[in-house]
Design a protein around this motif. Structure first.
Motif, short mmCIF file in Angstrom:
data_model
loop_
_atom_site.label_atom_id
_atom_site.label_comp_id
_atom_site.label_asym_id
_atom_site.label_seq_id
_atom_site.Cartn_x
_atom_site.Cartn_y
_atom_site.Cartn_z
N THR A 1 36.13 -59.39 60.99
CA THR A 1 35.42 -59.31 62.43
C THR A 1 34.74 -60.65 62.66
O THR A 1 33.80 -60.92 61.52
CB THR A 1 34.37 -58.12 62.32
N THR B 1 31.74 -62.53 65.37
CA THR B 1 30.92 -61.98 66.47
C THR B 1 30.13 -63.12 66.89
O THR B 1 29.76 -64.03 66.46
CB THR B 1 29.42 -61.16 65.81
N ASP C 1 32.61 -59.35 69.94
CA ASP C 1 33.13 -59.04 68.63
C ASP C 1 34.81 -59.06 68.92
O ASP C 1 35.45 -58.50 69.51
CB ASP C 1 32.89 -57.48 68.22
N VAL D 1 38.21 -58.35 66.35
CA VAL D 1 38.65 -57.99 65.25
C VAL D 1 40.15 -58.27 64.96
O VAL D 1 40.91 -58.00 66.06
CB VAL D 1 38.16 -56.69 65.22
#
Length: 269
Positions: A222, A224, A237, A239
């Motif tokens: 992940t 950010t 975010d 992923v």
């Protein structure tokens, strides 16, 4: 003085023999296999029960050799034959980890939406179609067993009780389970209660499950990021979920023999 390829064991102290060339330009400890045959009195005792390949610092003495010397391989053909026989016994294979699936999920929203104590909306998520690929060879499998259920029943003259512990098989969501079989074993122990003097019989039934599953693992990462425009902060975010699969292919004995023979040749040139 030549430095030949030899078969050897550790010495009685469990150490590499001093006469083995362990320099960076040599090799040692290659293609180890037990020197003993199943069902027979062992020819080699611990810690000398593993026969390995290495390069000696000199030729074997025709008048006698130490007990950690096993033999010599004088040609590339003999070397390849030995590696092939060893690899066939130990079931050599080449395993390659391959990325077989990747998918990206992106969630975006104002920082106020991310920080809600009780989520009431404001975040949007988009997920890409999973990209799949296949590797070269056969998907590797792992065979194992585990205790999946234990039932303990306690009997006394005044009553009985039972406790069950279940432990389910857990594999990666992307892996495939097969060859599942379960066997049970029962153990009975009778003791005397120290307080009452009554007999206590404890019966333990243990289920062991054998199974095979494909060697597939799933991992995710992940990241950010935040951007602020006119005092308003937006957070994103990302992923990335990756599926990795091990593939087995045949071991290349000829290439391995060439690799070791080239080291030997360079050392003796």
């Amino acid at each position: 003085m030549a430095q030949p390829i030899v078969k050897y064991t550790l010495n009685k102290r469990g150490q590499i023999p001093e006469w083995i060339n362990t320099s960076d330009s040599s090799f040692a400890g290659q293609h180890g296999i037990t020197g003993n045959k199943t069902g027979y009195i062992p020819r080699y005792e611990s810690p000398q029960d593993m026969v390995m390949l290495g390069i000696a610092s000199g030729d074997p003495d025709p008048d006698g050799t130490p007990d950690d010397y096993v033999g010599i391989l004088t040609t590339k053909t003999l070397l390849q034959t030995y590696i092939t026989e060893t690899g066939s016994t130990l079931q050599y294979k080449t395993t390659t980890l391959t990325a077989t699936g990747i998918q990206t999920s992106v969630t975006t929203g104002l920082s106020t939406a991310w920080n809600q104590e009780s989520y009431s909306g404001g975040l949007s998520t988009t997920t890409t179609t999973k990209h799949t690929a296949s590797g070269v060879g056969t998907v590797a499998t792992i065979s194992t067993s585990a205790v999946t259920k234990v039932v303990v029943k306690t009997d006394t003259t005044t009553g009985d009780s039972s406790a069950t512990t279940d432990t389910p098989i857990v594999i990666d969501a992307a892996s495939t389970l097969s060859g599942v079989s379960t066997s049970s074993s029962v153990g009975v122990v009778t003791t005397t209660d120290a307080m009452s003097g009554l007999a206590v019989t404890t019966t333990t039934t243990t289920d062991t499950t054998s199974y095979t599953y494909t060697d597939v693992t799933t991992s995710s990462s992940t990241s950010t990021s935040e951007t602020t425009t006119d005092g308003v902060t937006t957070r994103t975010d990302t992923v990335i979920t990756t599926e990795s699969t091990n593939y087995d292919t045949s071991y290349d004995y000829a290439t391995e023999a060439t690799r070791l023979w080239d080291i030997y040749t360079a050392l003796n040139s």
